[in-house]
Structures are given as C-alpha cells and as structure tokens.
Design an enzyme around this catalytic site. Structure first.
Site, PDB file in Angstrom:
ATOM      1  CG  HIS A  14     -12.659 -22.673 -30.724  1.00 44.20           C
ATOM      2  ND1 HIS A  14     -12.661 -23.440 -31.864  1.00 44.20           N
ATOM      3  CD2 HIS A  14     -13.329 -23.390 -29.794  1.00 44.20           C
ATOM      4  CE1 HIS A  14     -13.326 -24.570 -31.632  1.00 44.20           C
ATOM      5  NE2 HIS A  14     -13.737 -24.554 -30.384  1.00 44.20           N
ATOM      6  CG  ASP A 112     -12.295 -22.171 -35.005  1.00 41.35           C
ATOM      7  OD1 ASP A 112     -11.454 -22.173 -34.099  1.00 41.35           O
ATOM      8  OD2 ASP A 112     -13.276 -22.947 -35.027  1.00 41.35           O
ATOM      9  CD  GLN A 330      -4.987 -23.328 -17.496  1.00 40.11           C
ATOM     10  OE1 GLN A 330      -6.076 -23.335 -16.960  1.00 40.11           O
ATOM     11  NE2 GLN A 330      -4.726 -24.052 -18.562  1.00 40.11           N
ATOM     12  CG  HIS A 345     -11.052 -29.211 -19.019  1.00 36.48           C
ATOM     13  ND1 HIS A 345      -9.880 -28.502 -18.797  1.00 36.48           N
ATOM     14  CD2 HIS A 345     -11.619 -28.630 -20.105  1.00 36.48           C
ATOM     15  CE1 HIS A 345      -9.776 -27.548 -19.697  1.00 36.48           C
ATOM     16  NE2 HIS A 345     -10.813 -27.592 -20.500  1.00 36.48           N
ATOM     17  CD1 TRP A 348      -4.468 -28.711 -28.862  1.00 33.90           C
ATOM     18  CD2 TRP A 348      -4.336 -30.666 -27.762  1.00 33.90           C
ATOM     19  NE1 TRP A 348      -3.309 -29.337 -29.260  1.00 33.90           N
ATOM     20  CE2 TRP A 348      -3.204 -30.546 -28.596  1.00 33.90           C
ATOM     21  CE3 TRP A 348      -4.472 -31.806 -26.977  1.00 33.90           C
ATOM     22  CZ2 TRP A 348      -2.214 -31.530 -28.669  1.00 33.90           C
ATOM     23  CZ3 TRP A 348      -3.479 -32.788 -27.041  1.00 33.90           C
ATOM     24  CH2 TRP A 348      -2.373 -32.641 -27.880  1.00 33.90           C
ATOM     25  CD  GLN A 370     -13.095 -31.309 -22.019  1.00 37.06           C
ATOM     26  OE1 GLN A 370     -13.549 -31.856 -21.022  1.00 37.06           O
ATOM     27  NE2 GLN A 370     -13.469 -30.104 -22.405  1.00 37.06           N
TER      28      GLN A 370
END
Ligand code: BUP
Length: 451
Positions: A14, A112, A330, A345, A348, A370
């Site tokens: 998030h 959020d 990443q 996994h 998003w 997922q």
C-alpha cells in the site's frame, strides 16, 4: 499553489504506490504532504519512508500517531497487516484536527482504499474532496465494489460472482477470508469500504487502459454500481528512486537468463514448501535469484538462511543460484538485463513492476487479491498461471512440478516478446519519449488541473 495530502495505509504493497504517486505529483505545481501512520508495522516501511523523505525534501511528512487498541485482539488467524489496518482505522478520528491544521487548507486528500469508510465522513465534514487510491488491479476493484451487494444471500450456492458485462469471477479466486462463515477483519474491510466508495470524489487505479480496458469500461459505464465516481487509470507508476546497483552477481549472468523468485513483503511460506521450491529451482536448470522470507512481518524474522532452507539445499543451490534473505530493491532487479522471468505471488505492485520492465511472470498466488491479479497476467499475455497450485499454505506444490513450470516460462519466446509489448504500452502511457524522461502522465495531469 494547491495543497494535496496523501494518506497511505499498512504494508509495503500500500505504501509503495503512494510514494510513487507523490513523487510524480512533484512534477506539477502542487504542495504535497504525506500523512504517515506511526508506527509502521514493518521495518521495510520505516526504512523506505526515511529514504523517501530525504530524496524528496519538497514533500512534507506529517505523522498520524496511532492509538493502542485495547478491545481488539490480533488472533493468530488474522493477518497482522489487516490488524494494523484496523489500528489505523480506529485512530482515524484523530485526522479531523490534523487535516484542519494543515496549511494552506487542502484542495484534496488521496486516501488508501482500506480507509475509505472511516475517512470519508471526516473529509465530508471538513469539505475536503477525497479521492480513493485503489492499490490493486481494476479487476479486483470490480469485486471490491460488488461484494457487499451480494455478500449475504446472493453468493450462497453460486460458483462465481456475476458482474454485469464482465466474465464471472469464480469463487475459488476470492480472497479466502471472504468465504469464511465467521467474521474477520478482511471481510469487514471489503464490505464496509466497498460500500462507501460511491461517496468519494474519484477513484485512482495504478493500471493502464490498454491492459484492463474491460474492467475499467464496466466500472465507468455505471454497469456495476450506480453512482460510482469516475475511476481513473493513472498508468503504471514508475519507480521513484534513482537506480542503484542491485547485485554484482547479476552482472555476471547472461542476458535474460535469470529467474527472479519473490513472494512479496508479507508472505511467509512453510519450511516444507520452501524446500520443495528450492528443489524445483535446482531441478529446472535455469539460473535464479531467490528472496526467501520466513516471517510475515520482517521485524520478527531472526533466523539465518541456513536454518530456514537447510544446509543441504544451501549447497545444491550454489551452483546456479543466489539465495538471499534480506530486502533487495525489486525495481533494480527487474530492470537488470540478466533477469528473464519472475516467479511471483502476483501482488499488484510486483506485477506493475514486471510490466514496467517487460519481465514475463510465472504466477503463484498466495493470498488476498493475487488470484484475481493472476487472471490479469494470463489475459494480457504477461505470463503463465498454473491454477492447480491453489493458495499458498493450502496444498503442497512439488519441486518437480515447479521445475516444469519454470522451464515452460523461461523457454517461451512468445511470452518474452509479449512482456516487452506490455512494457512499451506502459512507457508510452507514461508519456516517456524514446530516451526521454517526461513523466507527466496524461490522466493524472488532467486530475491535477481540477485541484
Ligand atoms: Br519482498 C520485496 N524488495 O525484497 P506487492 C518487496 N519489494 O522492493 P505485497 C522490494 O515491495 P500486497 C523486496 O517491489 C513491491 O513494490 C516490491 O508489493 C517491493 O506485494 C512491494 O507486490 C511489494 O503488492 O503487498 O508485499 O504482498 O499484498 O499489499 O499486494
């Protein structure tokens, strides 16, 4: 200059897109504040926040100090991240004075999705336009806003959720807590927030028209829920930090030869499954970079890699693989030319990053949204989803089967090309000239004009 605030929630999945959005907004004539719930649940969040605010000194940080919860216990059944969202939700009344004290007064708040129902009444009372940032796929949004209308009676006995104009979503793809008989935080979270979304001023989704056209058309066509505000696909959010060197090991691998293996910031696989995965990676014959995670919350992770995967496996992976148990950026890995595939996994953010860098994906959904995101992977040709693997932690997937699927992914040239096409669409939507750096995304730019 208009003042915009952003309010993220719990977990890297998030927080990361909020930071990227805030970084993009600095290209516009806006004063930007990020309200960060404090303390964070994971170490990764507190570290990225420090790095972010030192990289973007023009963005102001205001902390929302969370109140301890007396009357809600975090049961072992509940995900600690949902529990933390509940802690934020129960502290959200503190936002009233915090928001009114911001100067100059806010032109808009971007909240959020998990805080929709608790924050909308506050911004409503203060007359502040409130936009919801949905940090998953548009396909997941179709479920999110429909679930409350069918939750009690209409889903009972059905195999799938039928959403007008869209393909039905099989119940086996639903986040598992939604199908439990007992009350749980996730169920309440989707039911309450999904219901209240119609009262927001707009919904932003980190996706592309060209990849989720059907879901977006249904959402905006009034076909799913009447009165839903405009849903804006703001485009895949580009990385917000300067690129740095991820790992010297990657530099020594041939182009496109490495499978990157990671299951996100909040999935801990069982030891048994980790060892089957290790066995599969050794058997597949491809090079790999594997990020092992042993605990859902990183602060609680105190074991050495050897303890988790065992000395024998440690030895056998050495030949072609690199295994780590610490946080790696990443984005830097996915952008490295040596990386040719991603066993994911399907959080998003991980998927949007794979799209942004044109890396094909082998989907192995573990929980939450997922499976629905994995369906997007298959639909757009970004990768393969082996549905028989089921949810993480439910069925054991054998090393042999993992090896076969990895080979199927890494040997598939067509998928490699399709992933590059997705990347090109993402870059074009972000307004990046060939070799250029313009990041003023059109939909976002139009929105900022209204502020
Ligand atoms: Br692990 C890991 N480095 O080592 P998702 C993750 N990330 O940069 P999740 C790293 O965390 P939810 C690591 O790039 C992505 O932006 C990764 O978000 C980054 O999955 C983020 O992919 C993880 O959405 O969250 O963590 O499971 O369930 O909320 O989607």
């Amino acid at each position: 200059m208009s003042h915009i605030a952003l309010l993220p929630s719990s977990g890297m999945g998030h927080l990361t897109p909020f930071l990227r959005l805030a970084a993009l907004l600095t290209a516009h004539d806006l004063k930007i504040t990020i309200i960060t719930p404090y303390p964070t649940i994971s170490l990764a969040e507190s570290q990225i926040l420090s790095h972010f605010f030192s990289s973007f000194p023009q963005i102001r940080q205001v902390k929302l100090y969370l109140l301890p919860l007396d009357n809600v216990s975090s049961s072992s059944e509940e995900d600690p991240f949902y529990y933390h969202i509940e802690v934020i939700r129960r502290s959200s009344h503190l936002l009233s004075s915090l928001l009114s004290s911001l100067s100059p007064p806010l032109a808009a708040l971007i909240t959020d999705m998990s805080l929709t129902a608790s924050v909308l009444p506050i911004t409503g009372a203060l007359n502040i336009p409130n936009y919801i940032f949905f940090t998953s796929s548009a396909k997941m949004l179709t479920l999110f806003i429909s679930f409350h209308t069918k939750a009690n009676s209409k889903l009972y006995g059905m195999d799938a959720l039928h959403i007008p104009t869209l393909e039905p979503i099989p119940k086996s793809w639903f986040p598992p807590p939604l199908l439990q008989d007992t009350d749980n935080l996730f169920n309440t979270y989707i039911t309450e927030n999904g219901k209240e979304m119609t009262k927001s001023d707009g919904i932003l989704v980190n996706t592309l028209e060209s990849i989720e056209q059907e879901s977006l058309a249904a959402l905006n066509g009034g076909k799913i829920i009447l009165g839903l505000p405009s849903v804006t696909a703001i485009g895949l959010l580009p990385p917000c930090f300067e690129k740095c060197q991820p790992l010297a090991w990657l530099d020594n691998q041939p182009t496109g030869s490495v499978l990157y293996v990671s299951f996100g910031s909040r999935t801990a696989m069982s030891r048994e499954q980790l060892r089957e995965l290790g066995d599969g990676l050794v058997r597949c014959g491809y090079r790999f970079l594997w990020v092992v995670k042993d605990k859902k919350v990183d602060r609680e992770d105190d074991k050495d890699l050897e303890d988790v995967i065992g000395n024998e496996l440690m030895e056998s992976v050495k030949e072609r693989g690199l295994v780590v148990k610490h946080w790696l950026n990443q984005e830097n890995i996915l952008s490295h030319p040596a990386v040719g595939g991603f066993l994911s996994h399907c959080g998003w953010n991980s998927l949007t990053e794979a799209m942004w860098h044109g890396v094909r994906v082998l989907a192995w959904p573990q929980h939450g949204d997922q499976k629905i995101n994995s369906a997007v992977v298959e639909k757009i040709g970004l990768g393969i989803w082996e549905m028989s693997w089921g949810w993480g932690g439910k069925d054991m997937v054998k090393g042999q089967h993992i090896a076969e699927k990895v080979s199927e992914l890494m040997g598939n040239e067509l998928l490699r090309i399709k992933a590059v096409c997705v990347k090109e669409k993402a870059r074009a939507a972000a307004g990046m000239e060939p070799g250029g750096t313009s990041l003023k995304m059109k939909a976002l730019a139009e929105l900022t004009e209204t502020w």
